[in-house]
Design an enzyme around this catalytic site. Structure first.
Site, PDB file in Angstrom:
ATOM      1  N   ASP A  13       0.810  -1.224   0.000  1.00  9.32           N
ATOM      2  CA  ASP A  13       0.000   0.000   0.000  1.00  9.32           C
ATOM      3  C   ASP A  13       0.841   1.270   0.000  1.00  9.32           C
ATOM      4  O   ASP A  13       0.460   2.300   0.574  1.00  9.32           O
ATOM      5  CB  ASP A  13      -0.970   0.014   1.201  1.00  9.32           C
ATOM      6  CG  ASP A  13      -1.870  -1.207   1.211  1.00  9.32           C
ATOM      7  OD1 ASP A  13      -2.239  -1.669   0.114  1.00  9.32           O
ATOM      8  OD2 ASP A  13      -2.192  -1.701   2.303  1.00  9.32           O
ATOM      9  N   LYS A  16       1.810   2.035  -5.102  1.00  8.62           N
ATOM     10  CA  LYS A  16       2.351   1.454  -6.341  1.00  8.62           C
ATOM     11  C   LYS A  16       1.423   1.685  -7.522  1.00  8.62           C
ATOM     12  O   LYS A  16       1.870   1.910  -8.646  1.00  8.62           O
ATOM     13  CB  LYS A  16       2.578  -0.059  -6.166  1.00  8.62           C
ATOM     14  CG  LYS A  16       3.588  -0.413  -5.096  1.00  8.62           C
ATOM     15  CD  LYS A  16       3.678  -1.911  -4.873  1.00  8.62           C
ATOM     16  CE  LYS A  16       2.425  -2.523  -4.305  1.00  8.62           C
ATOM     17  NZ  LYS A  16       2.078  -2.146  -2.924  1.00  8.62           N
ATOM     18  N   GLY A  40      -4.445  -4.512  -3.815  1.00 15.41           N
ATOM     19  CA  GLY A  40      -5.451  -3.501  -4.129  1.00 15.41           C
ATOM     20  C   GLY A  40      -4.689  -2.248  -4.508  1.00 15.41           C
ATOM     21  O   GLY A  40      -4.063  -1.631  -3.656  1.00 15.41           O
ATOM     22  N   HIS A  41      -4.688  -1.908  -5.773  1.00 10.48           N
ATOM     23  CA  HIS A  41      -3.908  -0.775  -6.275  1.00 10.48           C
ATOM     24  C   HIS A  41      -4.861   0.303  -6.779  1.00 10.48           C
ATOM     25  O   HIS A  41      -5.735   0.023  -7.599  1.00 10.48           O
ATOM     26  CB  HIS A  41      -2.959  -1.229  -7.394  1.00 10.48           C
ATOM     27  CG  HIS A  41      -1.936  -2.222  -6.928  1.00 10.48           C
ATOM     28  ND1 HIS A  41      -0.991  -2.766  -7.764  1.00 10.48           N
ATOM     29  CD2 HIS A  41      -1.701  -2.761  -5.699  1.00 10.48           C
ATOM     30  CE1 HIS A  41      -0.232  -3.596  -7.067  1.00 10.48           C
ATOM     31  NE2 HIS A  41      -0.639  -3.619  -5.819  1.00 10.48           N
ATOM     32  N   GLN A 216       2.025  -6.155  -3.261  1.00  7.27           N
ATOM     33  CA  GLN A 216       2.499  -6.226  -1.879  1.00  7.27           C
ATOM     34  C   GLN A 216       3.778  -5.384  -1.725  1.00  7.27           C
ATOM     35  O   GLN A 216       3.926  -4.404  -2.432  1.00  7.27           O
ATOM     36  CB  GLN A 216       2.732  -7.693  -1.441  1.00  7.27           C
ATOM     37  CG  GLN A 216       1.452  -8.503  -1.231  1.00  7.27           C
ATOM     38  CD  GLN A 216       0.814  -8.967  -2.519  1.00  7.27           C
ATOM     39  OE1 GLN A 216       1.437  -9.606  -3.343  1.00  7.27           O
ATOM     40  NE2 GLN A 216      -0.445  -8.655  -2.714  1.00  7.27           N
TER      41      GLN A 216
HETATM   42  P1  GDP Z   1      -0.755   0.227  -3.533  1.00  8.62           P
HETATM   43  O1  GDP Z   1      -1.325  -1.048  -3.025  1.00  8.62           O
HETATM   44  O2  GDP Z   1       0.709   0.338  -3.273  1.00  8.62           O
HETATM   45  O3  GDP Z   1      -1.085   0.506  -4.970  1.00  8.62           O
HETATM   46  O4  GDP Z   1      -1.452   1.391  -2.676  1.00  8.62           O
HETATM   47  P2  GDP Z   1      -3.029   1.515  -2.363  1.00  8.62           P
HETATM   48  O5  GDP Z   1      -3.713   1.998  -3.581  1.00  8.62           O
HETATM   49  O6  GDP Z   1      -3.537   0.282  -1.708  1.00  8.62           O
HETATM   50  O7  GDP Z   1      -2.993   2.612  -1.221  1.00  8.62           O
HETATM   51  C1  GDP Z   1      -2.512   3.889  -1.441  1.00  8.62           C
HETATM   52  C2  GDP Z   1      -3.659   4.889  -1.152  1.00  8.62           C
HETATM   53  O8  GDP Z   1      -3.128   6.192  -1.060  1.00  8.62           O
HETATM   54  C3  GDP Z   1      -4.681   4.947  -2.267  1.00  8.62           C
HETATM   55  O9  GDP Z   1      -5.935   5.269  -1.735  1.00  8.62           O
HETATM   56  C4  GDP Z   1      -4.170   6.084  -3.164  1.00  8.62           C
HETATM   57  O10 GDP Z   1      -5.208   6.700  -3.903  1.00  8.62           O
HETATM   58  C5  GDP Z   1      -3.608   7.007  -2.124  1.00  8.62           C
HETATM   59  N1  GDP Z   1      -2.431   7.803  -2.550  1.00  8.62           N
HETATM   60  C6  GDP Z   1      -1.427   7.468  -3.400  1.00  8.62           C
HETATM   61  N2  GDP Z   1      -0.499   8.444  -3.438  1.00  8.62           N
HETATM   62  C7  GDP Z   1      -0.910   9.414  -2.580  1.00  8.62           C
HETATM   63  C8  GDP Z   1      -0.371  10.658  -2.157  1.00  8.62           C
HETATM   64  O11 GDP Z   1       0.718  11.076  -2.547  1.00  8.62           O
HETATM   65  N3  GDP Z   1      -1.091  11.373  -1.238  1.00  8.62           N
HETATM   66  C9  GDP Z   1      -2.291  10.934  -0.749  1.00  8.62           C
HETATM   67  N4  GDP Z   1      -2.909  11.690   0.137  1.00  8.62           N
HETATM   68  N5  GDP Z   1      -2.835   9.773  -1.137  1.00  8.62           N
HETATM   69  C10 GDP Z   1      -2.145   9.003  -2.025  1.00  8.62           C
HETATM   70  P1  IMO Z   2      -0.849  -4.285  -2.179  1.00  8.66           P
HETATM   71  O1  IMO Z   2      -0.401  -4.862  -3.496  1.00  8.66           O
HETATM   72  C1  IMO Z   2      -0.922  -4.641   2.167  1.00  8.66           C
HETATM   73  C2  IMO Z   2      -0.954  -8.712   3.817  1.00  8.66           C
HETATM   74  C3  IMO Z   2      -2.198  -9.178   4.537  1.00  8.66           C
HETATM   75  C4  IMO Z   2      -1.584 -10.125   5.563  1.00  8.66           C
HETATM   76  C5  IMO Z   2      -0.443 -10.772   4.771  1.00  8.66           C
HETATM   77  C6  IMO Z   2      -0.790 -12.120   4.182  1.00  8.66           C
HETATM   78  O2  IMO Z   2      -2.155  -3.583  -2.244  1.00  8.66           O
HETATM   79  O3  IMO Z   2       0.239  -3.486  -1.555  1.00  8.66           O
HETATM   80  P2  IMO Z   2      -2.278 -12.865   2.104  1.00  8.66           P
HETATM   81  O4  IMO Z   2      -3.736 -12.703   1.837  1.00  8.66           O
HETATM   82  O5  IMO Z   2      -1.398 -12.273   1.059  1.00  8.66           O
HETATM   83  O6  IMO Z   2      -1.904 -14.291   2.405  1.00  8.66           O
HETATM   84  O7  IMO Z   2      -2.023 -12.049   3.479  1.00  8.66           O
HETATM   85  O8  IMO Z   2      -0.125  -9.849   3.729  1.00  8.66           O
HETATM   86  N1  IMO Z   2      -1.168  -8.210   2.431  1.00  8.66           N
HETATM   87  C7  IMO Z   2      -1.111  -6.921   2.080  1.00  8.66           C
HETATM   88  N2  IMO Z   2      -0.946  -5.811   2.840  1.00  8.66           N
HETATM   89  N3  IMO Z   2      -1.007  -4.533   0.816  1.00  8.66           N
HETATM   90  C8  IMO Z   2      -1.155  -5.638   0.052  1.00  8.66           C
HETATM   91  O9  IMO Z   2      -1.133  -5.592  -1.292  1.00  8.66           O
HETATM   92  C9  IMO Z   2      -1.253  -6.903   0.678  1.00  8.66           C
HETATM   93  N4  IMO Z   2      -1.407  -8.170   0.241  1.00  8.66           N
HETATM   94  C10 IMO Z   2      -1.344  -8.952   1.319  1.00  8.66           C
HETATM   95  O10 IMO Z   2      -2.864  -8.100   5.144  1.00  8.66           O
HETATM   96  O11 IMO Z   2      -1.004  -9.385   6.618  1.00  8.66           O
HETATM   97 MG    MG Z   3      -2.884  -1.723  -1.816  1.00 12.42          MG
END
Ligand code: GDP
Ligand code: IMO
Ligand code: MG
Length: 418
Positions: A13, A16, A40-41, A216
Site C-alpha cells: 500500500d 504502487k 489492491g492498487h 504487496q
Molecule cells: P498500492 O497497493 O501500493 O497501490 O497502494 P493503495 O492503492 O492500496 O494505497 C494507497 C492509497 O493512497 C490509495 O488510496 C491512493 O489513492 C492514495 N495515494 C497514493 N499516493 C498518494 C499521495 O501522494 N497522497 C495521498 N494523500 N494519497 C495518495
Molecule cells: P498491495 O499490493 C498490504 C498482507 C495481509 C496479511 C499478509 C498475508 O495492495 O500493496 P495474504 O492474503 O497475502 O496471504 O495475506 O499480507 N497483504 C497486504 N498488505 N497490501 C497488500 O497488497 C497486501 N497483500 C497482502 O494483510 O497481513
Molecule cells: Mg494496496
C-alpha cells in the site's frame, strides 16, 4: 527501450498503483508478476477512484497488459475486472497459461488455516497462501488447463481426488461436478486471453518499453519479509525473473516506492508503529483503510533501516516518495535511523519477529511543515519538507525521482524520470 520495475519497499500500500499509472504513460506493456487479488492498487483520475486487484494498474493508460506465470488468478475476479476496465478503456490482455488458478477450496482453506493458527497472520482470505502451497506441492491447476475443457476435467479430478483426505480432515466437502461447471464457464470466457506470456515477453523485451508492477511489498516477501507474517510470493524485484520469465539481465531500472511514513495491514511486528496522535493523524489524513479488505491500516514513522534493507535486495536505483502531503500539519516528523536491542545498537533488519517486537527505534526528528498537498513542482515544496526528502535520499544513497503530493494523477512532482 527500457524495462522498468515498480516495487513496494514496505508492507504494501505504498502507492504502487499511482506510480505504475504514471510510468505506464510511457510504457507499451505493463506486467504483473506475483501475488493475486490480495493486492489492491488505486489510481485516481479526475476525482474518480479506480481499483485494480489483478489487472496491472497500467490499464487506464490503454496499454497492453500481461499477467505473468507467477501470479495466482481468481478467474471470477479477473472476469469482473476485465468488465470494469472495458467501461473505460480497451482491454488488451494476455494471461500466462502457467499462472495457477485460485480454486474455491483455496479460499476455504485460507480461512481454516487462520483459525488453526494461535498467532494469526490476518490474511486477506483470498486463498493466496493455499493456492501457492498447492503450486509448490504440485497440486496446482493452471490457466492453460482451465481454458481447455478436457485438460481441465482430467486435472480437476486428479487434484481433487488426491486432496480428498485433506478436505475430509478439515471437514470440507466439495462437489467436483459443480466446481467443473462453474469454472469451465470462467475458462470459456477467459480462453481468448490465455497464452504463452513467456515467449511473448521475451519477443518484445528488447524492442518495447516494458513496466513490471510489483504487488504487496518487500517486508511481506515470503523470503525477505517478517516471516511468518508475510504473503506467499516474492514481491522483490527478483520475483520478476521467476514470475514473468525474464532474465535479470534485462531489467534496466528498479523504482522503489516508499511512503513518507509506514503502514501495515494484518498482524506482525512493526518497530515504528505509532499508536498515539501522530499515528491517528496519518490514518485519518492518509485515509489508511485497505483497498482490498477495508481494514484499518496500522501507521507509524518511516523506517529507514527497513528501507535500506529493501533497497539493497531489490537493487533500487530510484525512489518514488508517496503521500508526503499526509505529514502536513504535524508538529514534528520522525524517521527511524537505527534500532536498539538489549542495550546494543543494530543497523540491520533482524530475521525474527521476537527480536523485531522488542527493538527500540532510534529516531531523527524534523520540525513539521504544512503546504505539501497538491504541489506540482519541487521548488514549491516547503523547505522543511525538502530537508526531510534530502535526508531520506542521502541516508539511502538513492536519488528521488518522483514525489507524490496527493492521490490524484496530477499531484505528482517529477524530479527525474527517463
Ligand atoms: P498500492 O497497493 O501500493 O497501490 O497502494 P493503495 O492503492 O492500496 O494505497 C494507497 C492509497 O493512497 C490509495 O488510496 C491512493 O489513492 C492514495 N495515494 C497514493 N499516493 C498518494 C499521495 O501522494 N497522497 C495521498 N494523500 N494519497 C495518495
Ligand atoms: P498491495 O499490493 C498490504 C498482507 C495481509 C496479511 C499478509 C498475508 O495492495 O500493496 P495474504 O492474503 O497475502 O496471504 O495475506 O499480507 N497483504 C497486504 N498488505 N497490501 C497488500 O497488497 C497486501 N497483500 C497482502 O494483510 O497481513
Ligand atoms: Mg494496496
Amino acid at each position: 527501450m527500457m524495462a522498468k520495475a515498480i516495487v513496494g519497499l514496505q508492507w504494501g500500500d505504498e502507492g504502487k498503483g499511482k506510480i505504475t499509472d504514471f510510468f505506464a504513460a510511457r510504457a507499451d506493456v505493463v506486467v504483473r508478476y506475483q501475488g493475486g487479488n490480495n493486492a489492491g492498487h488505486t489510481v485516481v483520475i479526475g476525482g474518480k477512484k479506480y481499483k485494480f486487484h489483478l489487472l496491472p494498474s497500467g490499464g487506464l493508460q490503454g496499454k497492453k497488459l500481461v499477467i505473468g506465470n507467477g501470479v495466482v488468478v481468481n478467474p471470477k475476479v479477473l472476469i469482473d475486472e476485465i468488465e470494469m476496465l472495458s467501461r473505460y478503456s480497451k482491454v488488451d490482455l494476455m494471461v500466462s497459461d502457467r499462472a495457477n488458478v485460485i480454486m474455491p477450496y483455496h479460499i476455504a482453506m485460507d480461512g481454516i488455516e487462520e483459525e488453526l493458527k494461535s498467532k494469526k497472520i490476518g490474511t486477506t482470505k483470498r486463498g493466496i497462501g493455499p493456492c501457492y502451497s498447492d503450486k509448490i506441492a504440485r497440486y496446482g491447476i493452471r490457466m492453460g488447463e482451465l481454458v481447455d475443457e478436457d485438460l481441465f476435467l482430467e486435472r480437476l479430478k486428479s487434484v481433487m481426488e488426491a486432496k480428498k483426505k485433506i478436505f475430509d480432515a478439515y471437514g470440507l466437502q466439495f462437489d467436483i461436478n459443480s466446481i467443473y461447471e462453474e469454472y469451465s464457464e470462467y475458462g470459456e470466457k477467459l480462453r481468448g486471453y490465455v497464452g504463452d506470456t513467456i515467449y511473448y515477453l521475451n519477443s518484445i523485451i528488447d524492442e518495447k518499453n516494458v513496466l513490471f508492477e510489483g504487488a504487496q511489498g518487500f517486508l511481506l516477501d515470503i523470503d525477505y519479509g517478517t516471516y511468518p507474517y508475510v504473503t506467499s510470493s516474492n514481491p522483490v524485484a527478483g520475483g520478476i525473473t521467476t514470475g514473468a520469465g525474464i532474465s535479470p539481465k534485462k531489467i534496466d531500472e528498479i523504482i522503489g516506492v516508499l511512503k513518507a511514513y509506514i503502514t501495515r495491514v494484518g498482524a506482525g511486528p512493526m518497530p515504528t508503529e505509532e499508536k498515539g496522535m501522530a499515528g491517528e493523524h496519518m490514518a485519518t489524513k492518509g485515509n489508511e483503510f485497505g483497498t482490498t479488505t477495508g481494514r484499518k491500516r496500522r501507521c507509524g514513522w518511516l523506517d529507514l533501516v527497513a528501507a535500506k534493507y529493501a533497497a539493497m535486495v531489490n537493487g533500487v536505483n530510484m525512489l518514488a516518495i508517496t503521500k508526503l502531503d499526509v505529514l502536513d500539519g504535524l508538529e514534528k516528523v520522525k524517521v527511524c535511523i537505527g534500532y536498539e536491542y538489549n542495550g546494543k545498537s543494530i543497523d540491520t533488519f533482524p530475521f525474527h519477529p521476537s527480536i523485531l517486537e522488542k527493538i527500540e527505534p532510534v529516531y531523527e526528528e524534523f520540525p513539521g511543515w504544512d503546504g505539501v498537498k497538491g504541489k506540482k513542482r519541487y521548488e514549491d515544496l516547503p523547505l522543511k519538507a525538502r530537508k526531510y526528502l534530502d535526508f531520506i535520499s542521502e541516508w539511502l544513497n538513492i536519488p528521488i525521482g518522483i514525489v507524490s503530493t496527493g492521490a490524484a494523477r496530477e499531484d505528482t512532482i517529477i524530479i527525474q524520470s527517463d
